[in-house]
Design an enzyme around this catalytic site. Sequence first.
Site, PDB file in Angstrom:
ATOM      1  N   HIS A 207     115.053  59.624  22.971  1.00  0.00           N
ATOM      2  CA  HIS A 207     114.159  60.172  21.957  1.00  0.00           C
ATOM      3  C   HIS A 207     114.829  61.267  21.131  1.00  0.00           C
ATOM      4  O   HIS A 207     114.619  61.340  19.916  1.00  0.00           O
ATOM      5  CB  HIS A 207     112.876  60.686  22.622  1.00  0.00           C
ATOM      6  CG  HIS A 207     112.012  59.588  23.150  1.00  0.00           C
ATOM      7  ND1 HIS A 207     111.506  59.571  24.432  1.00  0.00           N
ATOM      8  CD2 HIS A 207     111.582  58.437  22.567  1.00  0.00           C
ATOM      9  CE1 HIS A 207     110.788  58.464  24.610  1.00  0.00           C
ATOM     10  NE2 HIS A 207     110.828  57.765  23.496  1.00  0.00           N
TER      11      HIS A 207
ATOM     12  N   ASP B  63     104.745  55.390  23.209  1.00  0.00           N
ATOM     13  CA  ASP B  63     104.769  56.377  24.301  1.00  0.00           C
ATOM     14  C   ASP B  63     104.727  57.810  23.777  1.00  0.00           C
ATOM     15  O   ASP B  63     104.457  58.744  24.530  1.00  0.00           O
ATOM     16  CB  ASP B  63     105.977  56.163  25.217  1.00  0.00           C
ATOM     17  CG  ASP B  63     107.311  56.258  24.497  1.00  0.00           C
ATOM     18  OD1 ASP B  63     107.518  57.217  23.729  1.00  0.00           O
ATOM     19  OD2 ASP B  63     108.169  55.372  24.718  1.00  0.00           O
TER      20      ASP B  63
ATOM     21  N   GLU C 252     101.614  51.930  15.203  1.00  0.00           N
ATOM     22  CA  GLU C 252     101.662  51.254  16.498  1.00  0.00           C
ATOM     23  C   GLU C 252     100.694  50.078  16.449  1.00  0.00           C
ATOM     24  O   GLU C 252      99.577  50.213  15.950  1.00  0.00           O
ATOM     25  CB  GLU C 252     101.295  52.236  17.615  1.00  0.00           C
ATOM     26  CG  GLU C 252     101.145  51.622  18.999  1.00  0.00           C
ATOM     27  CD  GLU C 252     102.387  50.887  19.474  1.00  0.00           C
ATOM     28  OE1 GLU C 252     102.274  49.670  19.733  1.00  0.00           O
ATOM     29  OE2 GLU C 252     103.459  51.514  19.587  1.00  0.00           O
TER      30      GLU C 252
ATOM     31  N   ASP D 172     100.322  46.335  12.243  1.00  0.00           N
ATOM     32  CA  ASP D 172     101.596  45.659  12.442  1.00  0.00           C
ATOM     33  C   ASP D 172     102.654  46.384  11.610  1.00  0.00           C
ATOM     34  O   ASP D 172     102.484  46.567  10.400  1.00  0.00           O
ATOM     35  CB  ASP D 172     101.450  44.197  11.998  1.00  0.00           C
ATOM     36  CG  ASP D 172     102.704  43.400  12.248  1.00  0.00           C
ATOM     37  OD1 ASP D 172     103.734  43.691  11.602  1.00  0.00           O
ATOM     38  OD2 ASP D 172     102.673  42.476  13.072  1.00  0.00           O
ATOM     39  N   GLY D 173     103.748  46.791  12.251  1.00  0.00           N
ATOM     40  CA  GLY D 173     104.771  47.578  11.572  1.00  0.00           C
ATOM     41  C   GLY D 173     105.342  46.910  10.344  1.00  0.00           C
ATOM     42  O   GLY D 173     105.545  47.547   9.301  1.00  0.00           O
TER      43      GLY D 173
ATOM     44  N   ASP E 145     111.266  52.497  16.565  1.00  0.00           N
ATOM     45  CA  ASP E 145     111.366  52.581  18.028  1.00  0.00           C
ATOM     46  C   ASP E 145     110.670  51.352  18.597  1.00  0.00           C
ATOM     47  O   ASP E 145     109.495  51.387  18.943  1.00  0.00           O
ATOM     48  CB  ASP E 145     110.705  53.872  18.516  1.00  0.00           C
ATOM     49  CG  ASP E 145     110.740  54.006  20.034  1.00  0.00           C
ATOM     50  OD1 ASP E 145     111.517  53.276  20.677  1.00  0.00           O
ATOM     51  OD2 ASP E 145     109.983  54.839  20.573  1.00  0.00           O
ATOM     52  N   CYS E 146     111.412  50.259  18.682  1.00  0.00           N
ATOM     53  CA  CYS E 146     110.811  48.986  19.041  1.00  0.00           C
ATOM     54  C   CYS E 146     111.407  48.456  20.347  1.00  0.00           C
ATOM     55  O   CYS E 146     112.415  48.951  20.834  1.00  0.00           O
ATOM     56  CB  CYS E 146     111.035  47.968  17.923  1.00  0.00           C
ATOM     57  SG  CYS E 146     112.744  47.911  17.377  1.00  0.00           S
ATOM     58  N   THR E 147     110.765  47.420  20.878  1.00  0.00           N
ATOM     59  CA  THR E 147     111.289  46.764  22.067  1.00  0.00           C
ATOM     60  C   THR E 147     112.500  45.917  21.675  1.00  0.00           C
ATOM     61  O   THR E 147     112.872  45.842  20.505  1.00  0.00           O
ATOM     62  CB  THR E 147     110.219  45.865  22.706  1.00  0.00           C
ATOM     63  OG1 THR E 147     109.782  44.915  21.728  1.00  0.00           O
ATOM     64  CG2 THR E 147     109.026  46.681  23.159  1.00  0.00           C
TER      65      THR E 147
ATOM     66  N   PRO F   5     107.437  39.608  20.672  1.00  0.00           N
ATOM     67  CA  PRO F   5     106.763  40.289  19.567  1.00  0.00           C
ATOM     68  C   PRO F   5     107.652  41.282  18.817  1.00  0.00           C
ATOM     69  O   PRO F   5     107.450  41.518  17.633  1.00  0.00           O
ATOM     70  CB  PRO F   5     105.603  41.018  20.261  1.00  0.00           C
ATOM     71  CG  PRO F   5     105.399  40.309  21.552  1.00  0.00           C
ATOM     72  CD  PRO F   5     106.742  39.803  21.955  1.00  0.00           C
TER      73      PRO F   5
END
Length: 283
Positions: free
Chosen positions: A61, A85, A105, A137-138, A155-157, A162
């Site tokens: 972060h 988060d 988010e 949706d970003g 900051d994505c998965t 998705p």
Amino acid sequence: MANFTETLYDGYGQSFSVDEVLFEQQTDSWHLIIFRNKVFGTIMALDGIVQTTERDEFVYHEMLTHVPLFAHGNAKRVLIIGGGDGGILREVLKHPEVEHATQVEIDQAVIDMCKTYLPNHSDGAYDNARANIVIDDGIEFVCNTQEKFDVIISDCTDPVGPGEVLFSSRFYEGCKRCLNEGGVFVAQNGVAFMQIEEVQTTRRRLSPYFSDQNFYCAAVPTYVGGNMTLAWGSDNEGLRDVDLKTIEARFKDSGIQTRYYNPRMHVSAFALPQYIVDALDSM
């Protein structure tokens, strides 16, 4: 005592003892687990992949936030894509010059869950008057918003399921569209030693929109396999080369306390290992 073994890579992984399961949910499309581990504290994993841990989240972060913000030097408006988060929002709001931070988010439940099980990540950031939380949706947000931002942080998965659309050309085009002139876009980009093709693909997709497409590094213990690469896109090529004295002055003036980031780490983060340099040069 059960163990959790990460399944990100075929034939290689890391394992954690599960001392206590705090939350677990399985749907038709995903599996989420939040558990306690004696070394890393509370850990959240999605579809077998560690997303964040209580103990080492500060590395990720701080580097994804402070590097672009101190490089820019005067970011008034910041956009965060993902980051449910709250760790990125927490670090962004430490910057006194930031007047407004919008976080997009896709699911309010993610924010609520992290506030419950990982409260130190956001540390009250969601209650800050400068924070604007948008549930959307970003990719749709960046393609349709009329707002403009000085810094955009994705900051994505990982780019599977998705999260994959947040590594697409359409997403990067949208980010460029709502980025102020001289601004900077950053995003997590995987562990390059294990996912070198992600670095090449991201540069290829960023190149139509930013004259400077590059990467910087951070060593996050639970993102295993070597340095994590963080993508960097800007039309102001000087932002990546701001000198140490300037970064030191900005850092001192901010009064921000950090645990990983510092001005020398900032400057050195842009020095890439040769295998990444070679991969980029071979494109």
